[in-house]
Design a protein around this motif. Sequence first.
Motif, mmCIF file in Angstrom:
data_model
loop_
_atom_site.group_PDB
_atom_site.id
_atom_site.type_symbol
_atom_site.label_atom_id
_atom_site.label_comp_id
_atom_site.label_asym_id
_atom_site.label_seq_id
_atom_site.Cartn_x
_atom_site.Cartn_y
_atom_site.Cartn_z
ATOM 1 N N GLY A 59 7.548 -31.718 16.449
ATOM 2 C CA GLY A 59 6.858 -30.487 16.805
ATOM 3 C C GLY A 59 7.360 -29.293 16.031
ATOM 4 O O GLY A 59 8.335 -29.373 15.272
ATOM 5 N N THR A 60 6.677 -28.160 16.230
ATOM 6 C CA THR A 60 7.091 -26.906 15.616
ATOM 7 C C THR A 60 6.746 -25.762 16.556
ATOM 8 O O THR A 60 5.957 -25.922 17.494
ATOM 9 N N ASN A 61 7.366 -24.621 16.324
ATOM 10 C CA ASN A 61 7.060 -23.398 17.049
ATOM 11 C C ASN A 61 6.097 -22.536 16.247
ATOM 12 O O ASN A 61 6.134 -22.521 15.008
ATOM 13 N N VAL A 62 5.254 -21.796 16.958
ATOM 14 C CA VAL A 62 4.469 -20.721 16.351
ATOM 15 C C VAL A 62 4.649 -19.487 17.221
ATOM 16 O O VAL A 62 4.999 -19.593 18.396
ATOM 17 N N ALA A 63 4.417 -18.315 16.626
ATOM 18 C CA ALA A 63 4.677 -17.073 17.352
ATOM 19 C C ALA A 63 3.519 -16.105 17.195
ATOM 20 O O ALA A 63 2.900 -16.009 16.126
ATOM 21 N N VAL A 64 3.235 -15.350 18.264
ATOM 22 C CA VAL A 64 2.093 -14.449 18.275
ATOM 23 C C VAL A 64 2.268 -13.257 17.337
ATOM 24 O O VAL A 64 1.299 -12.525 17.101
ATOM 25 N N TYR A 65 3.459 -13.065 16.808
ATOM 26 C CA TYR A 65 3.638 -11.981 15.842
ATOM 27 C C TYR A 65 3.425 -12.446 14.401
ATOM 28 O O TYR A 65 3.613 -11.684 13.461
ATOM 29 N N ASP A 66 3.007 -13.692 14.234
ATOM 30 C CA ASP A 66 2.781 -14.259 12.901
ATOM 31 C C ASP A 66 1.306 -14.103 12.533
ATOM 32 O O ASP A 66 0.451 -14.797 13.090
ATOM 33 N N PRO A 67 0.961 -13.219 11.574
ATOM 34 C CA PRO A 67 -0.456 -13.008 11.234
ATOM 35 C C PRO A 67 -1.097 -14.205 10.546
ATOM 36 O O PRO A 67 -2.316 -14.241 10.390
ATOM 37 N N ASN A 68 -0.272 -15.193 10.142
ATOM 38 C CA ASN A 68 -0.810 -16.357 9.448
ATOM 39 C C ASN A 68 -0.823 -17.610 10.329
ATOM 40 O O ASN A 68 -1.065 -18.706 9.847
ATOM 41 N N MET A 69 -0.612 -17.407 11.621
ATOM 42 C CA MET A 69 -0.462 -18.532 12.539
ATOM 43 C C MET A 69 -1.713 -19.392 12.635
ATOM 44 O O MET A 69 -1.636 -20.612 12.761
#
Length: 587
Positions: A59-69
């Motif tokens: 798995g991996t993490n994603v974050a809501v502050y990442d504009p490229n998510m």
Amino acid sequence: MRWSISRFHGRTVALAAALLLAAAGTVTAAAPPASASIAVSVSVDAAQQLATIPSTGVGTNVAVYDPNMTRSDIPGLLGAEGVGSVRYPGGSVADVYHWQTNTEESGGYVAPNTDFDTFMGTARAAGAQPTITVNYGTGTPQEAASWVQYANVTKRYGVKYWEVGNEQYGNGEYGSPWETDHHSSHSATTYANNVLQYISAMKAVDPSIKIGAVLTTPGGWPDGITGPGDTADWNHTVLSIVGSKIDFVIVHHYPNSTSEADLLTKPQADIPRITGTVRSLIKQYAGTNADSVGIAVTEANATSYRDTSPNGLFAPDEYVTWLENGAFSVDWWDMHNGTDCTGLTSVEGATDYNDYGMLSSGASCEPPLNTPFPAYYGTQMITKLGAAGDTMVKATSSNSLLSAHTVRRANGDVDVMLINKDPDNDATVSLGYSGFTPSAAAPTVYSYLKNAHSITSATAGSATQQTVPAYSVVVVQIHPADAACRVVYNKNEWPGGLIGSVTLTNNSLGQINGWDLGFNFGGDTQITAQWNATVKQSGPSINAGNTSSNVSVAQGGSVYWGFQGTWSSSDADPSQFWLNGASCSIG
């Protein structure tokens, strides 16, 4: 904690849009000339099961502050890497994030197109299951329950895994306040009692979901420290209250290291110890629920050498070792992270950007947006080793500079991952097998070399001899020998006892009517009970025959039987099997 700074959302404001540099078609860097070769023996016991590869394992993490998510190219990159689980909304930001308004507490930055529905579109397009971290720091059980309602009742997304808060032990209770927590008490007791409220509210909406509670990593700060509001440390306190109610526990793994070589020892040095301690705690406090409580590693990464070749070796070793030890999910921190472009260093001939991401964020000092870093390729090598549902089996290396992991595929293949941690010397590896008969044909070998930008494949070496270049990850895919029959032998053992199972497949040109399977135990195993077969034993020699219900085995068909047994000095696997007198392949 010193690694937490790079994970705060404020570090990612430098994320810049740029064109994708596709991983496919890039030129593979040549490995540097090796000054010598180290000799290593690897023993594979294809019958000794460790665990099954879970669909959520990588798995991996994603974050809501990442504009490229949620860019359109992200699902393809995640799918190619083999990611089966994506954690949202991202580390510490989860404890200030309000999902209904897609905002952070006090107006913190949330990038466009990172709301829950858009995230779910990306996760589903990648074929990955989401893990949702609900807001404990500034949220409520009712807010979390509303999220479950929206996700699984209104939208029918079927989100299975939910965790209550991020790193709540970092709320200032022990002196380091990086995790936002607006509760009047920051004690472990308060957290645990509130977790019970979250569980009650969330499962009232959807009883099928799995909910996890946050533990400190055994052996890491603040494990063993008793806070002012408790009578015991965090883990004992939390599990004493929620152990019988939770579905899984959560730990994070960011091993500190003094050198590249030291980092590469951490999977084997840390993970068995951590999982052993966690399992002991679960057993102590979860009661009859203990066997069903899972372990999720929802953040993992190195604290140094993040964007360079050491992390390309560390990543697959980290993932697979956790899975071998029973974790059902390991989430890398993270997909994109960003850098402030200061303090750049050179490691093994490549630039370390101090970026925790699997993919470049496109910052001014970095390669173009979404360029994979070495940890991405190292993780991608796991897709060459095995897939969800395949069985991880025991492999032992004679040299600590070479890690070995083995998977028995559903089709009978045995794949071996070899990780050479020596930056200067190739490894000449001799492989031996128990419970598996390899084909004499040259195997397919996948390689990720030092400072490379792609994975290569070739037909090379043999099932018993391979050369692993310095600082590289190699996966050897080995077919079983052809024979009129094939046997898969499995065992789960404990001191003095075992349960074994045998699957016999008919590879001949016709139906078998009546079967007798002969073999010899390699040790002093004595069968005490059996099912789906009649068994005769004389010393180490066994003859297992059909019962009235499984006399016939069609061409290409299989028959399964099992047994319980005892042993004193050794329960070594059989090395040969004979079906009605004809030799069978193993594996």
